[in-house]
Motif scaffolding. Structure first.
Motif, PDB file in Angstrom:
ATOM      1  N   ASN A  59       0.875  -1.181   0.000  1.00  0.00           N
ATOM      2  CA  ASN A  59       0.000   0.000   0.000  1.00  0.00           C
ATOM      3  C   ASN A  59       0.907   1.224   0.000  1.00  0.00           C
ATOM      4  N   PRO A  60       1.079   1.863  -1.161  1.00  0.00           N
ATOM      5  CA  PRO A  60       2.041   2.970  -1.235  1.00  0.00           C
ATOM      6  C   PRO A  60       1.703   4.145  -0.328  1.00  0.00           C
ATOM      7  N   ALA A  61       0.475   4.176   0.233  1.00  0.00           N
ATOM      8  CA  ALA A  61       0.163   5.215   1.211  1.00  0.00           C
ATOM      9  C   ALA A  61       1.061   5.100   2.433  1.00  0.00           C
ATOM     10  N   LYS A 241      -3.835  12.834   9.564  1.00  0.00           N
ATOM     11  CA  LYS A 241      -5.086  12.084   9.547  1.00  0.00           C
ATOM     12  C   LYS A 241      -5.243  11.237   8.283  1.00  0.00           C
ATOM     13  N   VAL A 242      -4.832  11.785   7.179  1.00  0.00           N
ATOM     14  CA  VAL A 242      -4.951  11.099   5.896  1.00  0.00           C
ATOM     15  C   VAL A 242      -3.573  11.000   5.259  1.00  0.00           C
ATOM     16  N   PHE A 243      -3.181   9.778   4.935  1.00  0.00           N
ATOM     17  CA  PHE A 243      -1.888   9.518   4.313  1.00  0.00           C
ATOM     18  C   PHE A 243      -2.147   8.916   2.934  1.00  0.00           C
ATOM     19  N   TRP A 244      -1.455   9.405   1.947  1.00  0.00           N
ATOM     20  CA  TRP A 244      -1.696   8.954   0.584  1.00  0.00           C
ATOM     21  C   TRP A 244      -0.371   8.587  -0.078  1.00  0.00           C
ATOM     22  N   GLY A 245      -0.453   7.791  -1.129  1.00  0.00           N
ATOM     23  CA  GLY A 245       0.758   7.421  -1.848  1.00  0.00           C
ATOM     24  C   GLY A 245       0.445   6.825  -3.207  1.00  0.00           C
ATOM     25  N   ILE A 246       1.348   7.028  -4.135  1.00  0.00           N
ATOM     26  CA  ILE A 246       1.281   6.402  -5.455  1.00  0.00           C
ATOM     27  C   ILE A 246       2.645   5.785  -5.749  1.00  0.00           C
ATOM     28  N   GLY A 297       8.392  -5.040 -17.499  1.00  0.00           N
ATOM     29  CA  GLY A 297       7.068  -4.443 -17.529  1.00  0.00           C
ATOM     30  C   GLY A 297       6.913  -3.404 -16.445  1.00  0.00           C
ATOM     31  N   PHE A 298       5.687  -2.977 -16.224  1.00  0.00           N
ATOM     32  CA  PHE A 298       5.433  -1.938 -15.235  1.00  0.00           C
ATOM     33  C   PHE A 298       3.996  -2.028 -14.747  1.00  0.00           C
ATOM     34  N   ASN A 299       3.749  -1.423 -13.597  1.00  0.00           N
ATOM     35  CA  ASN A 299       2.391  -1.275 -13.089  1.00  0.00           C
ATOM     36  C   ASN A 299       2.298  -0.015 -12.250  1.00  0.00           C
ATOM     37  N   PHE A 300       1.086   0.331 -11.864  1.00  0.00           N
ATOM     38  CA  PHE A 300       0.835   1.479 -10.999  1.00  0.00           C
ATOM     39  C   PHE A 300       0.073   1.008  -9.767  1.00  0.00           C
ATOM     40  N   GLN A 301       0.338   1.665  -8.651  1.00  0.00           N
ATOM     41  CA  GLN A 301      -0.353   1.359  -7.409  1.00  0.00           C
ATOM     42  C   GLN A 301      -0.711   2.667  -6.716  1.00  0.00           C
ATOM     43  N   ALA A 302      -1.814   2.660  -6.025  1.00  0.00           N
ATOM     44  CA  ALA A 302      -2.229   3.842  -5.277  1.00  0.00           C
ATOM     45  C   ALA A 302      -2.941   3.396  -4.016  1.00  0.00           C
ATOM     46  N   ARG A 313      -6.521   2.782  12.446  1.00  0.00           N
ATOM     47  CA  ARG A 313      -6.084   3.163  11.108  1.00  0.00           C
ATOM     48  C   ARG A 313      -6.754   2.229  10.089  1.00  0.00           C
ATOM     49  N   LEU A 314      -7.231   2.819   9.023  1.00  0.00           N
ATOM     50  CA  LEU A 314      -7.892   2.080   7.954  1.00  0.00           C
ATOM     51  C   LEU A 314      -7.141   2.309   6.650  1.00  0.00           C
ATOM     52  N   GLY A 315      -6.966   1.262   5.877  1.00  0.00           N
ATOM     53  CA  GLY A 315      -6.200   1.377   4.638  1.00  0.00           C
ATOM     54  C   GLY A 315      -6.926   0.788   3.442  1.00  0.00           C
ATOM     55  N   PHE A 316      -6.622   1.340   2.281  1.00  0.00           N
ATOM     56  CA  PHE A 316      -7.139   0.813   1.015  1.00  0.00           C
ATOM     57  C   PHE A 316      -6.082   1.024  -0.059  1.00  0.00           C
ATOM     58  N   ALA A 317      -5.926   0.026  -0.930  1.00  0.00           N
ATOM     59  CA  ALA A 317      -4.977   0.139  -2.041  1.00  0.00           C
ATOM     60  C   ALA A 317      -5.469  -0.673  -3.221  1.00  0.00           C
ATOM     61  N   PHE A 318      -5.076  -0.241  -4.408  1.00  0.00           N
ATOM     62  CA  PHE A 318      -5.342  -1.061  -5.589  1.00  0.00           C
ATOM     63  C   PHE A 318      -4.086  -1.070  -6.459  1.00  0.00           C
ATOM     64  N   HIS A 319      -3.903  -2.189  -7.149  1.00  0.00           N
ATOM     65  CA  HIS A 319      -2.777  -2.384  -8.055  1.00  0.00           C
ATOM     66  C   HIS A 319      -3.319  -2.625  -9.453  1.00  0.00           C
TER      67      HIS A 319
END
Length: 559
Positions: A59-61, A241-246, A297-302, A313-319
């Motif tokens: 989870n890049p956040a 309070k809110v942490f984000w990442g890509i 290859g490559f991919n993106f995650q957020a 703490r609650l987390g969410f991520a997608f690849h």
């Protein structure tokens, strides 16, 4: 003579001409639990925690949680044991491997206002190790791989001329508009594993196994390679309070397979070149396959981590899928002993076949939660879904492949077409459908805990469970399985379990962590696909158990 041939659905015949398979799709996408010692000791349950170099690719956040700079690396010692079992007979193999699992760093820039920090990170991760070896013994064979190969020749409608080399004809790469016959069928013919009966232009192909034939089989499989990730991440912190990442993830993929299958048969039906008749005799032969697939290859995650209160703490991520361009090569050889003579044969005179294509791995989503009690105890959990049905093969960019010229010509994308195509077709239609028919989404549960005994010393434990990616109908032999190149064998994974624990020590900015990871995965080996239409004569198979123990050491410095 009782003839046992593995017959395939006529509608799936075009798959025979292609090298990639649904089996490869999972091989390219299979998961593993690897990373820093703190990360793996808590079962990888870091989706809502962050603050660890491994979270950049989970989870890049997690990069947004950092409030200081960090550099670190991780070493790994892997102790592997593989056990096969068939009809009560067990065989075990062990090997040890040493890895650099992780190295990287995070830089923190303090900001003003609501955006407290802006963080940048780079890590290298060994996401997957393919290194494993297993072998086994299958007594009381009820069928032979030679009959499987004869089934391919029958369904393909191959004539003797299609598989027989002459001075002016190459059955592997025909330049006269003839059928590009299956490489395995040609090798089987050259090795006397399959026999044409009747009219050479319309033969009925049979294998070596028939009435009164009996024997044993042996397999030996070695896999090598890895999936290496290079992560470039950016993240931040809004009001704590809110942490984000890509994360932009560059993938390097390399896989090698060396697989052998041997049969020792009595009363086998073998062509005698001295008499030009099929006779019953002892047959001992072995086939060895070499396969390699590599690419980049490559991919993106957020992802996001939300901290509504200090204790939760609650987390969410997608690849996104990993989009990867792959080059594969394959070849096979046989050695045989018939009538007191030692013989050998190679596919395409020992020159490997090759193919390029694109592949996209499954989408992934992750939900996480963690509870933090004071400064002493953390309990966290992740739930992840991998959508394996979304795996897909496609043509390489700018590459024209897959024309239908009718039954008399299969375009392998190697030689110019002899005439204008009658209609275009998707070269990977059947393989992509196989992916949907064989695989299903997997559910991964990760649970981890950490207790800080003193301000400097912590203990950790974790557990992770991964469900089987294989649908029941494929596991139960109710699905025909197509494999890559000349490789008839494959393996289906069942559930995977990880049990982990670890220790951590911190003083000032320096830290050192130690973890132990135990992994158990069950699988089933198949020498070749079972034929759903002949359930009384299954293909040789064996149960596999992979037990890995890993010692992971991480060290680093925060400043």
């Amino acid at each position: 003579m009782k003839k046992i041939s593995l017959l395939f659905a006529i509608s799936c015949m075009p798959c025979i001409g292609y090298a990639q398979s649904a089996i490869d799709a999972y091989r390219f996408s299979q998961p593993d639990l690897r990373g820093t010692a703190r990360f793996v000791s808590m079962g990888g349950a870091f989706g809502a925690l962050g603050g660890d170099l491994s979270t950049l690719s989970q989870n890049p956040a997690g990069i947004g949680v950092y409030r200081s700079n960090e550099v670190g690396f991780t070493l790994d010692m892997d102790f592997q044991k593989a056990t096969s079992q068939s009809n009560g007979d067990k065989t075990s193999l062990s090997q040890n491997k040493f890895y650099l699992d992780n190295i990287g760093g995070v830089a923190t820039i303090r900001m003003g206002g609501a955006l407290r920090n802006l963080n940048f990170g780079f890590t290298y991760n060994k996401a997957v190790s393919f290194n494993r070896r297993y072998k086994g013994y299958t007594p009381n064979l009820q069928n032979s791989m030679s009959n499987y190969i004869a089934g391919i020749a029958n369904v393909s409608g191959l004539t003797v001329a299609d598989v027989e080399s002459t001075d002016n004809y190459d059955p592997y790469y025909p330049t006269d508009g003839g059928i590009a016959a299956d490489w395995l069928a040609i090798l089987g013919y050259d090795s006397y594993l399959i026999n044409p009966n009747g009219d050479p232009d319309h033969p009925s192909w049979t294998g070596q196994f028939g009435n009164n034939t009996r024997g044993i089989g042996n397999f030996d499989v070695e896999e090598k390679g890895s999936v290496d990730e290079y992560n470039i991440a950016l993240g931040g912190n809004f009001n704590n309070k809110v942490f984000w990442g890509i994360n932009f993830d560059i993938i390097n993929f390399d896989y090698k397979l060396d697989a052998s299958w041997e049969e020792n048969l009595q009363n086998a039906y073998v062509y005698n070149p001295n008499t030009s008749y099929i006779e019953q005799t002892d047959s001992r032969w072995a086939m060895r396959n070499f396969y390699r697939a590599n690419g980049t290859g490559f991919n993106f995650q957020a992802g996001l981590i939300v901290k509504p209160i200090q204790e939760l703490r609650l987390g969410f991520a997608f690849h996104t899928p990993t989009w990867i361009g792959i080059t594969e090569t394959y070849q096979a050889n046989t050695r045989m002993r018939y009538y007191g003579q030692d013989l050998s044969a190679k596919t395409n005179n020992g020159i490997p076949g090759s193919q390029d294509y694109n592949f996209s791995s499954p989408w992934k989503i992750m939900f996480s939660a963690a509870g933090v009690i004071g400064n002493s105890f953390i309990l966290s959990a992740d739930y992840q879904i991998d959508f394996y049905k979304t795996m897909k093969f496609s043509e390489p960019t700018g590459y024209s492949y897959g024309y239908d010229y009718g039954d008399d010509y299969w375009d392998w994308g190697i030689f110019p077409a002899p005439a204008a195509p009658t209609r275009s077709s998707d070269a990977y239609e059947y393989t992509n459908q196989d992916v949907k028919d064989i695989y299903r989404s997997t559910n991964t549960l990760r649970i981890g805990a950490e207790y800080r005994i003193t301000p400097k010393f912590s203990v950790r434990a974790g557990y992770s469970f991964v469900s089987s990616p294989v649908q029941a109908k494929a596991k139960e032999g109710r699905e025909t399985i197509y494999t890559a190149g000349t490789i008839p064998n494959y393996r289906f994974d069942n559930t995977t379990n990880y049990i982990t624990c670890g220790l951590g020590y911190r003083t000032g900015g320096f830290y050192i962590d130690l973890a132990y990871v135990y992994k158990h995965m069950g699988s089933v080996y198949h020498a070749y696909t079972p034929d759903p239409s002949v359930p009384d004569y299954p293909s040789p198979s064996a149960k596999l158990n992979f037990n890995n123990s890993r010692i992971v050491l991480s060290t680093g410095y925060k400043f």
